[in-house]
Scaffold this motif. Structure first.
Motif, mmCIF file in Angstrom:
data_model
loop_
_atom_site.group_PDB
_atom_site.id
_atom_site.type_symbol
_atom_site.label_atom_id
_atom_site.label_comp_id
_atom_site.label_asym_id
_atom_site.label_seq_id
_atom_site.Cartn_x
_atom_site.Cartn_y
_atom_site.Cartn_z
ATOM 1 N N TYR A 9 -47.770 -6.669 28.042
ATOM 2 C CA TYR A 9 -48.767 -7.703 27.811
ATOM 3 C C TYR A 9 -49.785 -7.808 28.938
ATOM 4 N N GLU A 10 -49.618 -7.029 30.001
ATOM 5 C CA GLU A 10 -50.600 -6.986 31.083
ATOM 6 C C GLU A 10 -51.546 -5.792 30.940
ATOM 7 N N ILE A 11 -51.281 -4.932 29.979
ATOM 8 C CA ILE A 11 -52.069 -3.735 29.798
ATOM 9 C C ILE A 11 -53.402 -4.101 29.147
ATOM 10 N N THR A 12 -54.471 -3.540 29.665
ATOM 11 C CA THR A 12 -55.800 -3.862 29.157
ATOM 12 C C THR A 12 -56.493 -2.622 28.618
ATOM 13 N N LEU A 73 -39.955 9.044 24.115
ATOM 14 C CA LEU A 73 -40.145 7.739 24.732
ATOM 15 C C LEU A 73 -38.920 6.861 24.547
ATOM 16 N N SER A 74 -38.672 6.011 25.535
ATOM 17 C CA SER A 74 -37.590 5.035 25.419
ATOM 18 C C SER A 74 -38.043 3.923 24.468
ATOM 19 N N PRO A 75 -37.100 3.117 23.961
ATOM 20 C CA PRO A 75 -37.500 1.981 23.126
ATOM 21 C C PRO A 75 -38.484 1.038 23.828
ATOM 22 N N ASP A 76 -38.297 0.797 25.123
ATOM 23 C CA ASP A 76 -39.223 -0.062 25.863
ATOM 24 C C ASP A 76 -40.609 0.550 25.942
ATOM 25 N N GLU A 77 -40.688 1.854 26.124
ATOM 26 C CA GLU A 77 -41.982 2.531 26.181
ATOM 27 C C GLU A 77 -42.678 2.488 24.819
ATOM 28 N N ILE A 78 -41.912 2.694 23.758
ATOM 29 C CA ILE A 78 -42.476 2.601 22.408
ATOM 30 C C ILE A 78 -43.006 1.193 22.158
ATOM 31 N N ASN A 79 -42.236 0.185 22.552
ATOM 32 C CA ASN A 79 -42.677 -1.203 22.392
ATOM 33 C C ASN A 79 -43.959 -1.475 23.171
ATOM 34 N N ALA A 80 -44.051 -0.941 24.369
ATOM 35 C CA ALA A 80 -45.241 -1.156 25.200
ATOM 36 C C ALA A 80 -46.461 -0.478 24.593
#
Length: 93
Positions: A9-12, A73-80
């Motif tokens: 959520y910090e990615i722009t 990709l890991s699940p966290d990376e996919i979510n990101a």
């Protein structure tokens, strides 16, 4: 190797190629820096009709010309990545 200490959520907009889609993924090669390039029949990410879950599924299983990333990709990376792509949507419904 993947993230520079940012949460999804910090990615722009400016992080498209550097944090979310690293050179290992090469997302911007087809989608472009702003998600609108459409090279090799890539979807204009600002106009996608997919919700965040649909985007996540597309990242996992790929599509006509999009590679499969479930094993890469890991699940966290996919979510990101999905959360970031969702921020590119013009209509966030």
């Amino acid at each position: 190797f993947f993230f520079k200490q940012k949460t999804a959520y910090e990615i722009t907009y400016g992080d498209w190629s550097s944090d979310v889609c690293s050179s290992d993924l090469e997302c911007s090669r087809c989608h472009g820096a702003d998600g609108k390039l459409g090279k090799s029949a890539a979807t204009d990410l600002s106009a996608t009709v997919l919700n965040e879950e649909g985007i996540r599924a597309k990242i996992k299983i790929g599509g006509k010309t999009m590679p499969v990333y479930e094993q890469q990709l890991s699940p966290d990376e996919i979510n990101a990545v999905a959360a970031y792509v969702f921020t590119l949507k013009a209509n966030k419904q």
